[in-house]
Design a protein around this motif. Structure first.
Motif, PDB file in Angstrom:
ATOM      1  N   PRO A   1      37.376  29.541  40.918  1.00 34.45           N
ATOM      2  CA  PRO A   1      36.177  29.494  40.071  1.00 34.45           C
ATOM      3  C   PRO A   1      34.977  28.961  40.851  1.00 34.45           C
ATOM      4  N   THR A   2      33.819  29.614  40.647  1.00 30.92           N
ATOM      5  CA  THR A   2      32.625  29.274  41.408  1.00 30.92           C
ATOM      6  C   THR A   2      31.467  28.992  40.467  1.00 30.92           C
ATOM      7  N   LEU A   3      30.752  27.922  40.735  1.00 25.59           N
ATOM      8  CA  LEU A   3      29.542  27.618  39.977  1.00 25.59           C
ATOM      9  C   LEU A   3      28.418  28.482  40.531  1.00 25.59           C
ATOM     10  N   ILE A   4      27.903  29.410  39.710  1.00 25.69           N
ATOM     11  CA  ILE A   4      26.936  30.380  40.212  1.00 25.69           C
ATOM     12  C   ILE A   4      25.953  30.758  39.108  1.00 25.69           C
ATOM     13  N   PRO A   5      24.676  30.972  39.461  1.00 26.14           N
ATOM     14  CA  PRO A   5      23.727  31.489  38.462  1.00 26.14           C
ATOM     15  C   PRO A   5      24.038  32.957  38.148  1.00 26.14           C
TER      16      PRO A   5
ATOM     17  N   PHE B   1      32.256  30.620  37.125  1.00 25.49           N
ATOM     18  CA  PHE B   1      32.608  32.026  36.941  1.00 25.49           C
ATOM     19  C   PHE B   1      33.926  32.287  37.649  1.00 25.49           C
ATOM     20  N   GLY B   2      34.869  32.880  36.921  1.00 25.69           N
ATOM     21  CA  GLY B   2      36.173  33.126  37.530  1.00 25.69           C
ATOM     22  C   GLY B   2      36.892  34.258  36.842  1.00 25.69           C
ATOM     23  N   VAL B   3      38.199  34.343  37.049  1.00 26.84           N
ATOM     24  CA  VAL B   3      38.988  35.442  36.514  1.00 26.84           C
ATOM     25  C   VAL B   3      40.152  34.905  35.703  1.00 26.84           C
ATOM     26  N   LEU B   4      40.525  35.697  34.705  1.00 27.35           N
ATOM     27  CA  LEU B   4      41.756  35.485  33.961  1.00 27.35           C
ATOM     28  C   LEU B   4      42.690  36.624  34.333  1.00 27.35           C
ATOM     29  N   ARG B   5      43.842  36.296  34.885  1.00 29.22           N
ATOM     30  CA  ARG B   5      44.763  37.328  35.358  1.00 29.22           C
ATOM     31  C   ARG B   5      45.752  37.707  34.269  1.00 29.22           C
ATOM     32  N   ALA B   6      45.887  39.016  34.040  1.00 28.05           N
ATOM     33  CA  ALA B   6      46.932  39.551  33.178  1.00 28.05           C
ATOM     34  C   ALA B   6      47.966  40.223  34.070  1.00 28.05           C
ATOM     35  N   SER B   7      49.014  40.781  33.470  1.00 24.75           N
ATOM     36  CA  SER B   7      50.088  41.353  34.279  1.00 24.75           C
ATOM     37  C   SER B   7      49.621  42.542  35.099  1.00 24.75           C
ATOM     38  N   SER B   8      48.686  43.337  34.558  1.00 26.59           N
ATOM     39  CA  SER B   8      48.285  44.552  35.264  1.00 26.59           C
ATOM     40  C   SER B   8      46.780  44.648  35.472  1.00 26.59           C
ATOM     41  N   SER B   9      46.029  43.612  35.139  1.00 33.16           N
ATOM     42  CA  SER B   9      44.586  43.688  35.274  1.00 33.16           C
ATOM     43  C   SER B   9      44.006  42.295  35.420  1.00 33.16           C
ATOM     44  N   ILE B  10      42.709  42.239  35.720  1.00 32.59           N
ATOM     45  CA  ILE B  10      42.009  40.970  35.773  1.00 32.59           C
ATOM     46  C   ILE B  10      40.794  41.061  34.867  1.00 32.59           C
TER      47      ILE B  10
END
Length: 527
Positions: free
Chosen positions: A303-307, A417-426
């Motif tokens: 996760p990155t702090l970004i505008p 800002f980051g990602v939530l990972r699912a089994s087949s997608s992000i």
């Protein structure tokens, strides 16, 4: 002659169909991306000019290709290299080794091994099994603020001798700050050579302008070291998206020789250290599969702090429309709408985010080579226009009176800002109130309007602000009037008996304005 001219298109049509500016068109001609037009008297029916330029129709595909390459992370110089060579050698396929440029430091006089065809063939094996987890070699990915966004354990142990992934502050993960750290320099005797490699590669891609801007809070000694490295940086004569650099690391426990693969993407730069005794089969084919590589990297980024600016769009009265249509037609309509708008969001570098239901969320991240706020606003206006066309098609098809409106709310903020990972997608997402405010404001918007927070508008430069028509619609005895450059609190835009009034209480005092259009005399929207 007539058949030949039928295969041509005027410069005016090129601008209208591609959305690029005339200045951009002229630059593409100067750089050799597009051919020089045939200038002659306009065809019958054309007005407003005595002479006009005509291009072969394939320039439309060429401009789409330029846009795709930009999205893939290529600089304009790299695009010139690719398309210029393609123009000279039409129909030929580039071998993988022609896209791989070896690199050597100008002052080190390090001889870089050439890439032979059997090397490429060796790297082409077992491609299907390769991913970042299976590589095992020291690897990390940095963004264009020079901050490490992903790193594996092998790099933490073998390169940095510390848990970089445990550093919470992304500014402390700056690659130059890490290399110049006293502990790193005490563990690696030739740390200055690794510094020179990073500086030279980034400078060659025009990603370093001034050593003082590499990170905040550097000491005078650190600044002098970086300036010296910048002066030594050589130029290898190209800007390939993949480099192979010979690197030797002299550590406390001995010396290790590597081939450092460096792959440039629009989102950042990937570094992979191939040990001379542990060769990576299939690495070149893996790196050339750019879409899959960046997808995997983005799924793993810290996760990155970004505008960023965030656009939330909701289909007005979607429940009623769903009830009126057979299920298969409703799903067809939603899929068709998303397919049409996806290309618009890509054009303006939007990143698809998580959203429940029929709506959409797209993020526009602050980056070096794009104006993220202007992109978000311009994208919203084009989405609104595409929805008008989409709605007309469905009215003709269904013979109904329904208008399909996509109501939009846009806000700006600086959040993790980051990602939530699912089994087949992000799924990309942002923490904090920025997206929540945009979502609430999208509910307030009606009949396809675009509401923007005052917070976002205040971040626009004056010249960018003048590109857009903004204001509010006010009641008048003679009818509704549009008053430019005024804001209103959310609570003042809701009626006293509005059943949704309670839904807006958490944004009641947020000032908003309607984005109504873009001035024709303004500069190009896409930046």
């Amino acid at each position: 002659m007539k058949d030949e001219r039928d295969r041509e298109i005027s410069s005016k049509e090129v601008l209208e169909r591609t959305g690029i500016s005339r200045a951009t068109l002229n630059n593409y001609i100067k750089m050799g991306i597009l051919p020089r037009p045939s200038v002659r008297i306009p065809e019958a029916g054309a007005t407003g000019t005595k002479r006009i330029g005509y291009f072969p129709r394939w320039v439309l595909d060429r401009i789409d290709e330029v846009r795709r390459l930009k999205n893939d992370g290529l600089s304009i110089e790299g695009i010139v290299d690719i398309l210029g060579s393609a123009e000279k050698n039409r129909g030929e396929q580039y071998a993988a080794e022609e896209r791989l440029t070896d690199y050597s430091l100008s002052e080190k006089n390090v001889k870089t091994p050439s890439v032979r065809r059997n090397d490429v063939e060796r790297h082409g094996k077992n491609t299907a099994r390769i991913d970042l987890d299976s590589i095992g070699a020291p690897s990390y990915f940095i963004n264009y603020k020079y901050e490490i966004e992903w790193i594996n354990e092998a790099a933490e142990r073998g390169i940095f001798s510390r848990r970089v992934s445990a550093i919470r502050d992304e500014e402390e993960r700056n690659i130059f700050r890490l290399i110049l750290d006293w502990e790193f320099r005490s563990n690696l005797t030739n740390w200055d050579e690794l510094l020179d490699v990073h500086v030279a590669l980034l400078k060659e891609h025009h990603l370093i302008d001034d050593a003082e801007e590499l990170y905040d809070g550097m000491s005078r000694d650190e600044l002098e070291l970086l300036k010296t490295s910048c002066r030594k940086a050589g130029y290898s004569g190209g800007e390939s998206t993949i480099r192979r650099v010979p690197v030797r690391l002299d550590g406390r426990t001995g010396t290790d020789d590597y081939s450092l693969y460096v792959s440039f993407f629009r989102e950042g730069i990937l570094f992979i250290y191939e040990h001379r005794e542990e060769l990576l089969d299939g690495i070149m084919e893996y790196l050339h599969n750019r879409g899959a590589v960046i997808q995997e990297l983005l799924s793993k980024k810290m996760p990155t702090l970004i505008p960023f600016a965030v656009l939330v769009a909701d289909l007005q009265e979607s429940c009623r429309i769903c009830a009126e249509l057979p299920p298969e037609e409703y799903f067809e309509m939603i899929h068709e709408m998303r397919d049409i708008l996806e290309n618009v969001f890509k054009k303006y570098y939007g990143i698809h985010g998580k959203h429940a239901g029929d709506g959409m969320v797209y993020y526009f991240l602050k980056q070096r080579d794009s104006n993220y706020i202007v992109n978000a606003l311009s994208c919203a206006l084009e989405v609104k226009e595409r929805m008008r066309e989409f709605s007309r098609r469905w009215k003709d098809r269904k013979r109904w009176l329904n208008e399909l409106y996509l109501n939009i709310g846009i806000n700006e903020g600086e959040e993790y800002f980051g990602v939530l990972r699912a089994s087949s997608s992000i799924e990309f997402t942002a923490l904090g109130e920025t997206i929540n405010y945009a979502a609430r404001i999208s509910y307030l918007a009606r009949f396809g309007s675009i509401l923007v927070t005052k917070n976002l508008v205040n971040k626009l430069k004056n010249e960018d602000r003048r590109m857009f028509v903004m204001g509010l619609r006010k009641s008048h005895p003679e009818g509704e009037v549009f008053v430019e450059n005024i804001f209103s609190r959310v609570i003042d835009l809701t009626g006293p008996d509005d059943p949704l009034k309670a839904k807006f209480m958490d944004v009641a005092t947020v000032p908003v304005i309607e984005l109504a259009g873009q001035r024709e005399e303004g500069p190009a929207a896409l930046r």
